[in-house]
Design a protein around this motif. Structure first.
Motif, mmCIF file in Angstrom:
data_model
loop_
_atom_site.group_PDB
_atom_site.id
_atom_site.type_symbol
_atom_site.label_atom_id
_atom_site.label_comp_id
_atom_site.label_asym_id
_atom_site.label_seq_id
_atom_site.Cartn_x
_atom_site.Cartn_y
_atom_site.Cartn_z
ATOM 1 N N GLU A 157 48.211 28.613 50.163
ATOM 2 C CA GLU A 157 46.929 29.329 50.069
ATOM 3 C C GLU A 157 46.825 30.103 48.755
ATOM 4 O O GLU A 157 45.768 30.120 48.122
ATOM 5 N N VAL A 158 47.913 30.765 48.337
ATOM 6 C CA VAL A 158 47.912 31.505 47.072
ATOM 7 C C VAL A 158 47.687 30.538 45.910
ATOM 8 O O VAL A 158 46.891 30.810 45.009
ATOM 9 N N TRP A 159 48.389 29.408 45.932
ATOM 10 C CA TRP A 159 48.232 28.398 44.885
ATOM 11 C C TRP A 159 46.780 27.914 44.822
ATOM 12 O O TRP A 159 46.205 27.796 43.747
ATOM 13 N N PHE A 160 46.192 27.650 45.993
ATOM 14 C CA PHE A 160 44.806 27.186 46.050
ATOM 15 C C PHE A 160 43.865 28.240 45.457
ATOM 16 O O PHE A 160 42.963 27.912 44.683
ATOM 17 N N LEU A 161 44.079 29.521 45.834
ATOM 18 C CA LEU A 161 43.220 30.593 45.312
ATOM 19 C C LEU A 161 43.283 30.670 43.795
ATOM 20 O O LEU A 161 42.255 30.760 43.124
ATOM 21 N N PHE A 162 44.515 30.660 43.254
ATOM 22 C CA PHE A 162 44.649 30.782 41.807
ATOM 23 C C PHE A 162 44.176 29.548 41.066
ATOM 24 O O PHE A 162 43.671 29.656 39.957
ATOM 25 N N SER A 163 44.314 28.374 41.675
ATOM 26 C CA SER A 163 43.867 27.169 40.985
ATOM 27 C C SER A 163 42.345 27.027 41.002
ATOM 28 O O SER A 163 41.790 26.274 40.216
ATOM 29 N N HIS A 164 41.666 27.759 41.903
ATOM 30 C CA HIS A 164 40.208 27.695 41.977
ATOM 31 C C HIS A 164 39.547 29.024 41.605
ATOM 32 O O HIS A 164 38.397 29.258 41.938
ATOM 33 N N ILE A 165 40.261 29.858 40.900
ATOM 34 C CA ILE A 165 39.767 31.208 40.603
ATOM 35 C C ILE A 165 38.481 31.187 39.776
ATOM 36 O O ILE A 165 37.617 32.042 39.944
ATOM 37 N N MET A 166 38.320 30.214 38.921
ATOM 38 C CA MET A 166 37.129 30.171 38.067
ATOM 39 C C MET A 166 35.967 29.426 38.716
ATOM 40 O O MET A 166 34.811 29.703 38.397
ATOM 41 N N SER A 167 36.265 28.506 39.626
ATOM 42 C CA SER A 167 35.194 27.681 40.189
ATOM 43 C C SER A 167 34.738 28.130 41.573
ATOM 44 O O SER A 167 33.671 27.726 42.029
ATOM 45 N N ALA A 168 35.519 28.945 42.247
ATOM 46 C CA ALA A 168 35.179 29.346 43.616
ATOM 47 C C ALA A 168 34.101 30.428 43.626
ATOM 48 O O ALA A 168 34.013 31.258 42.713
ATOM 49 N N THR A 169 33.295 30.397 44.682
ATOM 50 C CA THR A 169 32.284 31.439 44.856
ATOM 51 C C THR A 169 32.954 32.691 45.418
ATOM 52 O O THR A 169 34.108 32.661 45.848
ATOM 53 N N GLY A 170 32.202 33.765 45.436
ATOM 54 C CA GLY A 170 32.728 35.024 45.974
ATOM 55 C C GLY A 170 33.134 34.908 47.430
ATOM 56 O O GLY A 170 34.201 35.390 47.832
ATOM 57 N N SER A 171 32.294 34.238 48.224
ATOM 58 C CA SER A 171 32.623 34.110 49.646
ATOM 59 C C SER A 171 33.831 33.200 49.852
ATOM 60 O O SER A 171 34.626 33.433 50.768
ATOM 61 N N ILE A 209 37.137 34.398 51.763
ATOM 62 C CA ILE A 209 37.712 33.605 52.855
ATOM 63 C C ILE A 209 39.181 33.285 52.553
ATOM 64 O O ILE A 209 40.040 33.356 53.435
ATOM 65 N N GLY A 210 39.481 32.975 51.304
ATOM 66 C CA GLY A 210 40.865 32.711 50.912
ATOM 67 C C GLY A 210 41.759 33.920 51.101
ATOM 68 O O GLY A 210 42.875 33.828 51.616
ATOM 69 N N VAL A 211 41.269 35.086 50.684
ATOM 70 C CA VAL A 211 42.045 36.319 50.842
ATOM 71 C C VAL A 211 42.199 36.657 52.324
ATOM 72 O O VAL A 211 43.276 37.081 52.772
ATOM 73 N N LEU A 212 41.144 36.457 53.111
ATOM 74 C CA LEU A 212 41.242 36.699 54.556
ATOM 75 C C LEU A 212 42.264 35.763 55.199
ATOM 76 O O LEU A 212 42.964 36.159 56.137
ATOM 77 N N SER A 213 42.350 34.543 54.693
ATOM 78 C CA SER A 213 43.370 33.619 55.190
ATOM 79 C C SER A 213 44.767 34.148 54.905
ATOM 80 O O SER A 213 45.670 34.043 55.743
ATOM 81 N N LEU A 214 44.957 34.742 53.722
ATOM 82 C CA LEU A 214 46.253 35.345 53.386
ATOM 83 C C LEU A 214 46.571 36.513 54.318
ATOM 84 O O LEU A 214 47.701 36.659 54.792
ATOM 85 N N VAL A 215 45.564 37.353 54.567
ATOM 86 C CA VAL A 215 45.747 38.487 55.478
ATOM 87 C C VAL A 215 46.083 37.986 56.881
ATOM 88 O O VAL A 215 46.960 38.531 57.566
ATOM 89 N N ASP A 216 45.405 36.948 57.299
ATOM 90 C CA ASP A 216 45.634 36.328 58.601
ATOM 91 C C ASP A 216 47.095 35.880 58.737
ATOM 92 O O ASP A 216 47.766 36.182 59.728
ATOM 93 N N ILE A 217 47.589 35.177 57.736
ATOM 94 C CA ILE A 217 48.969 34.703 57.760
ATOM 95 C C ILE A 217 49.938 35.883 57.751
ATOM 96 O O ILE A 217 50.935 35.884 58.479
#
Length: 168
Positions: free
Chosen positions: A40-54, A58-66
């Protein structure tokens, strides 16, 4: 007959060690969740420029969830092992020993478990609301219903605990 009873009681007492492989399995589950967290961390950082705010939220909430699930597993492993298998006497003087370790009873464990389930359910519900365009109304209604059920169950568990005089 007394010898038979004594032998049975010793066997019954020793059977608690059958739980040890279960706690080892939970350690393996922690490893699996750690790999998932890294992914999940890898996915977040690899999409940091292209991902929307939501999508980032959602990615950060997934990290909190885990992280919540992993913390819950630690509590279950430590308190379950100490309550049902064996005391960790050699670790009492360890500098990193958590203060709560050895003090969480079965009732406390149930409250922490339901509290974590409510938090995890709330995070999943928040992720669904942030992604509401891709979730059907029926699915969202089920999620809300299940979350409310967990919430009410948690309140009832805490109330029963308090009524028994074990509330803090």
């Amino acid at each position: 007959m007394k010898k038979l009873e004594s032998a049975f009681e010793h066997m019954l007492f020793a059977s608690r060690w059958l739980m040890a492989p279960v706690y080892f399995g939970l350690i393996l589950a922690l490893v699996v969740l750690l790999v998932k967290f890294g992914k999940e961390v890898w996915f977040l950082f690899s999409h940091i420029m292209s991902a929307t705010g939501s999508e980032m939220i959602i990615g950060v909430l997934s990290l909190v969830d885990i992280a919540l699930i992993m913390s819950l597993l630690i509590i279950i492993m430590f308190s379950g092992y100490e309550n049902f298998v064996s005391k960790m006497e050699d670790l009492h003087s360890h500098a990193d020993r958590p203060e709560w370790m050895g003090h969480i009873g079965f009732s406390d464990q149930k409250i922490k478990l339901i509290g974590s389930i409510v938090a995890i359910s709330g995070i999943e519900l928040l992720k669904a609301f942030l992604n509401v365009d891709n979730v059907s109304d029926r699915h969202l209604a089920w999620m809300v219903g299940i979350h409310v059920t967990f919430l009410v169950s948690g309140v009832l568990y805490a109330l029963m605990d308090r009524l028994q005089g074990k509330g803090h």
